[in-house]
Design a protein around this motif. Structure first.
Motif, PDB file in Angstrom:
ATOM      1  N   ASN A 174      -1.408   2.027  -4.160  1.00 45.32           N
ATOM      2  CA  ASN A 174      -2.668   2.033  -3.426  1.00 45.32           C
ATOM      3  C   ASN A 174      -3.756   1.205  -4.088  1.00 45.32           C
ATOM      4  O   ASN A 174      -4.882   1.157  -3.596  1.00 45.32           O
ATOM      5  CB  ASN A 174      -3.154   3.470  -3.253  1.00 45.32           C
ATOM      6  CG  ASN A 174      -2.382   4.221  -2.188  1.00 45.32           C
ATOM      7  OD1 ASN A 174      -2.704   4.159  -1.010  1.00 45.32           O
ATOM      8  ND2 ASN A 174      -1.334   4.933  -2.594  1.00 45.32           N
ATOM      9  N   SER A 175      -3.431   0.553  -5.198  1.00 50.77           N
ATOM     10  CA  SER A 175      -4.430  -0.240  -5.915  1.00 50.77           C
ATOM     11  C   SER A 175      -4.927  -1.399  -5.067  1.00 50.77           C
ATOM     12  O   SER A 175      -4.162  -2.066  -4.368  1.00 50.77           O
ATOM     13  CB  SER A 175      -3.830  -0.776  -7.217  1.00 50.77           C
ATOM     14  OG  SER A 175      -4.700  -1.713  -7.823  1.00 50.77           O
ATOM     15  N   LEU A 191       4.978  -0.586   0.824  1.00 50.77           N
ATOM     16  CA  LEU A 191       3.703  -0.283   1.468  1.00 50.77           C
ATOM     17  C   LEU A 191       3.858   0.079   2.937  1.00 50.77           C
ATOM     18  O   LEU A 191       2.865   0.318   3.620  1.00 50.77           O
ATOM     19  CB  LEU A 191       2.759  -1.487   1.331  1.00 50.77           C
ATOM     20  CG  LEU A 191       2.506  -1.983  -0.094  1.00 50.77           C
ATOM     21  CD1 LEU A 191       1.537  -3.151  -0.076  1.00 50.77           C
ATOM     22  CD2 LEU A 191       1.970  -0.860  -0.977  1.00 50.77           C
ATOM     23  N   ASN A 195       0.988   1.253   5.144  1.00 52.09           N
ATOM     24  CA  ASN A 195       0.900   2.701   4.977  1.00 52.09           C
ATOM     25  C   ASN A 195       1.581   3.094   3.671  1.00 52.09           C
ATOM     26  O   ASN A 195       2.709   3.594   3.662  1.00 52.09           O
ATOM     27  CB  ASN A 195       1.568   3.419   6.165  1.00 52.09           C
ATOM     28  CG  ASN A 195       1.415   4.922   6.088  1.00 52.09           C
ATOM     29  OD1 ASN A 195       0.497   5.451   5.468  1.00 52.09           O
ATOM     30  ND2 ASN A 195       2.341   5.632   6.723  1.00 52.09           N
ATOM     31  N   PRO A 196       0.932   2.845   2.512  1.00 56.65           N
ATOM     32  CA  PRO A 196       1.571   3.076   1.206  1.00 56.65           C
ATOM     33  C   PRO A 196       2.031   4.518   1.040  1.00 56.65           C
ATOM     34  O   PRO A 196       1.446   5.447   1.597  1.00 56.65           O
ATOM     35  CB  PRO A 196       0.442   2.737   0.213  1.00 56.65           C
ATOM     36  CG  PRO A 196      -0.510   1.890   0.969  1.00 56.65           C
ATOM     37  CD  PRO A 196      -0.450   2.369   2.389  1.00 56.65           C
ATOM     38  N   GLN A 198       2.482   8.095  -0.508  1.00 58.44           N
ATOM     39  CA  GLN A 198       1.550   8.988  -1.181  1.00 58.44           C
ATOM     40  C   GLN A 198       2.323   9.930  -2.103  1.00 58.44           C
ATOM     41  O   GLN A 198       3.530  10.136  -1.944  1.00 58.44           O
ATOM     42  CB  GLN A 198       0.751   9.792  -0.152  1.00 58.44           C
ATOM     43  CG  GLN A 198      -0.021   8.942   0.841  1.00 58.44           C
ATOM     44  CD  GLN A 198      -1.022   8.013   0.181  1.00 58.44           C
ATOM     45  OE1 GLN A 198      -1.781   8.416  -0.705  1.00 58.44           O
ATOM     46  NE2 GLN A 198      -1.026   6.743   0.592  1.00 58.44           N
TER      47      GLN A 198
END
Length: 342
Positions: A174-175, A191, A195-196, A198
């Protein structure tokens, strides 16, 4: 083929709450231990030891598992070194660092204006010919004891069935500075096209599982030749990369003699060139030996000052003298001469 060099020194700062005393306690074991940056892979190595495998077996299994659970480390597309000391005193050092492809040239990372580009850091031309798989196989043939397929099986399962994404892994995906955004396939896999993953979700990697199965079945040939190699070289050609089928097929692991030295009565066995770290370790200990730098305690101003100054001098020598020994004569004897260190 020119091999890279890297520094052995990094600073890791671990912060723990004062109330969390357990976190400050070191892990102890009577018969063996596996240390890895990612805990799932470490457990894979521990299971190998418990099943009767030796340390090299465990290292290989951990390396392949990390290719699944900690891809940031370079894994199948990277390379490394392996320093081995057996109980009988036998030592070995395997150099399986990445090599420059045959099409590489001196000025390939300079732009038309003569200034460095980012192609040495990001993109298809930044990659060297990978050595990890060849290195693991070379180590296995020399020291391994468990069936090769057994060492691959945990990685295959983690890739095909998936594993639980950790908070640090999710944070890396998410960086805002994540270079995975730059490549369509990386975006698709890690990703999910925007939609990376979680923390707590399951990441499955069927393409990687298929690659690992070919290695499980055919060893290093399952990576450097055949279907995997064809896919690798084809993708390189399509995106301006330099690595070819010939580069992959011709990759060789080099066995080198470890560097040795003495420090406070201990016999030190460490990495030779092209790793700069072994020379650095011996230089730093040689400079500190006899200075009484530790007299005020390990965390004292005196100790930290002396250590920092010794490291600073090594890094200066690293920049000035060290390179690939296959292409450049490094004055190792002079750099480790006690008179020079004094």
């Amino acid at each position: 083929m020119q091999r890279g060099r890297f520094s052995v020194f990094s600073v890791v700062v671990a912060c723990a709450l004062a109330t969390d005393l357990a976190a400050a306690e070191p892990v102890r074991a009577a018969h063996g231990m596996v240390v890895a940056q990612e805990p799932i892979a470490a457990e894979v190595g521990l299971a190998v030891l418990k099943s009767g495998g030796n340390a090299v077996d465990a290292a290989i299994a951990v390396g392949f598992a990390l290719a699944v659970t900690h891809p940031y480390a370079g894994n199948l597309g990277g390379g490394g070194f392996m320093l081995v000391r057996l109980a009988d005193g036998t030592t070995a050092f395997l150099d399986f660092r990445e090599c420059a492809p045959q099409k590489a040239s001196r000025d390939m990372y300079l732009g038309p204006d003569g200034n460095p580009t980012r192609e040495s850091i990001v993109g298809w031309r930044s990659s060297g010919v990978p050595g990890s798989v060849a290195g693991f196989e070379a180590a296995y043939k020399k020291f391994g004891s468990r069936p090769w397929a057994d060492l691959l099986a945990p990685a295959v399962k983690l890739a095909s069935d998936g594993f639980t994404v950790s908070a640090p892994f999710a944070a890396s995906l998410n960086s805002l500075h994540n270079n995975l955004q730059l490549d369509p396939e990386s975006r698709r896999i890690f990703l999910r096209d925007g939609n990376p993953y979680q923390s707590g979700e399951t990441l499955k990697q069927p393409d990687l599982a298929a690659t690992l199965v070919r290695i499980e079945k055919d060893g290093a040939k399952g990576f450097y030749e055949g279907e995997t190699a064809k896919q690798f070289a084809s993708a390189m050609a399509a995106h301006g990369g330099l690595i070819t089928l010939e580069d992959l097929k011709n990759y060789k692991v080099i066995e080198r003699s470890p560097l040795t030295g003495e420090y406070k009565g201990f016999h030190i066995i460490t990495s030779p060139l092209p790793s700069a770290g072994g020379i650095g370790l011996l230089q730093i200990m040689g400079m500190l030996d006899g200075t009484n730098y530790e007299s005020d305690g390990p965390d004292s101003v005196k100790a930290v000052h002396y250590e920092a100054e010794a490291m600073r001098r090594f890094y200066a020598d690293c920049s000035q003298y060290m390179g690939d020994p296959d292409f450049y004569t490094v004055p190792v004897k002079m750099l480790l001469d006690p008179k020079y260190l004094a």
